[in-house]
Design a protein around this motif. Structure first.
Motif, mmCIF file in Angstrom:
data_model
loop_
_atom_site.group_PDB
_atom_site.id
_atom_site.type_symbol
_atom_site.label_atom_id
_atom_site.label_comp_id
_atom_site.label_asym_id
_atom_site.label_seq_id
_atom_site.Cartn_x
_atom_site.Cartn_y
_atom_site.Cartn_z
ATOM 1 N N PHE A 1 0.826 -1.215 0.000
ATOM 2 C CA PHE A 1 0.000 0.000 0.000
ATOM 3 C C PHE A 1 0.855 1.258 0.000
ATOM 4 N N ALA B 1 1.576 3.659 -3.243
ATOM 5 C CA ALA B 1 1.172 5.070 -3.204
ATOM 6 C C ALA B 1 2.336 5.983 -3.579
ATOM 7 N N GLY C 1 3.109 5.575 -7.304
ATOM 8 C CA GLY C 1 2.076 6.253 -8.081
ATOM 9 C C GLY C 1 2.230 7.761 -8.077
ATOM 10 N N ALA C 2 2.730 8.291 -6.951
ATOM 11 C CA ALA C 2 2.883 9.741 -6.822
ATOM 12 C C ALA C 2 4.007 10.302 -7.680
#
Length: 273
Positions: free
Chosen positions: A15, A19, A22-23
């Motif tokens: 997770f 994240a 992805g950022a």
């Protein structure tokens, strides 16, 4: 309890790492570095969780032979996707309009590495392996494959057929690959090879997550029934058929090697299950 002791720490890495990756997707180099770092960290956390909760060496992610096993899986996954695209292109529904983006492909290497490793550790390394010890190989393959497919319903452009297709061609096939080899490196390589070929080479949709820019400038058109539509080629009947064929082959190998766990066999009866 053993399931949660492994699932929670690996899911946390997946997770948080996902994240972060992805950022930074706008930066190809950072995406590559952080994606690979997430994958490596997830393997170490998985190995630690297995030692802590089961008191054994995590042989399914052993370093010896890892590269060769992952490379075999990569060739199978990339070859399978190429076969799907070739069939769609033969019908005139996929074409290459030129070269795409090298930097886009570099970033996708990291993104797909993180996704393939964390998903295989969670779904095949933990869920399938532990549940297999409770209910046997065939029921575990069916159940965890269904869960894997349904998880994709949260993706953009997802529908029930897309989830069913993923359950069959990926959830079942990848569990069968682990059952046949008893190493997670083969399904990890297979998963990565499929995803990177789809996004990083042929620039198609991957599980409905939007268009990607890989090495080729690919254009998909035609009926969604054959191409997979907005969900991508994973929802094509070609992908389902090829996935089913590979599932049968892997399960034949698993049976031949004595790796199929019957319904009443205890989880601790065999190594790395």
């Amino acid at each position: 309890m053993r399931l949660l002791k492994q699932l929670v720490p690996v899911a946390l890495v997946a997770f948080v790492g996902g994240a972060i990756v992805g950022a930074v997707q706008g930066n190809a180099v950072l995406t590559l570095v952080l994606g690979v770092a997430t994958a490596v960290l997830a393997v170490f956390v998985y190995a630690w969780a297995v030692r802590w909760s089961e008191g054994r060496a995590p042989v399914e992610v052993a370093g010896k032979g890892a590269f060769a096993a992952a490379f075999r899986g990569l060739l199978i996954g990339a070859g399978m996707f190429a076969a799907v695209i070739a069939n769609i292109a033969f019908l005139g529904y996929y074409r290459v309009d030129g070269l795409g983006s090298v930097t886009g492909a570099v970033g996708l290497l990291g993104f797909m590495a993180a996704a393939a490793v964390t998903e295989e550790l969670l779904f095949r390394g933990i869920l399938f392996r532990i549940v297999e010890g409770w209910i046997g190989t065939w029921l575990s393959l069916t159940l965890t494959g269904l869960v894997f497919g349904l998880m994709h319903l949260t993706n953009p452009h997802a529908d029930l057929w897309g989830a069913i297709a993923i359950a069959i061609e990926a959830g079942g096939m990848l569990a069968a690959a682990y059952a046949a080899t008893r190493t997670l490196w083969v399904p990890i390589g297979l998963h990565f090879g499929w995803n990177f070929a789809a996004a990083g080479i042929f620039s198609t949709e991957v599980s409905g997550n939007g268009a990607t820019q890989g090495l080729l400038q690919g254009v998909t058109s035609g009926p969604a029934l054959l191409t997979g539509g907005g969900f991508g080629p994973e929802a094509s009947p070609y992908a389902v058929v090829f996935g089913l064929v590979l599932t049968v082959v892997f399960m034949w190998l698993a049976r031949r090697r004595g790796n199929v766990v019957p319904l009443r066999r205890r989880a601790g009866a065999t190594l790395a299950r």
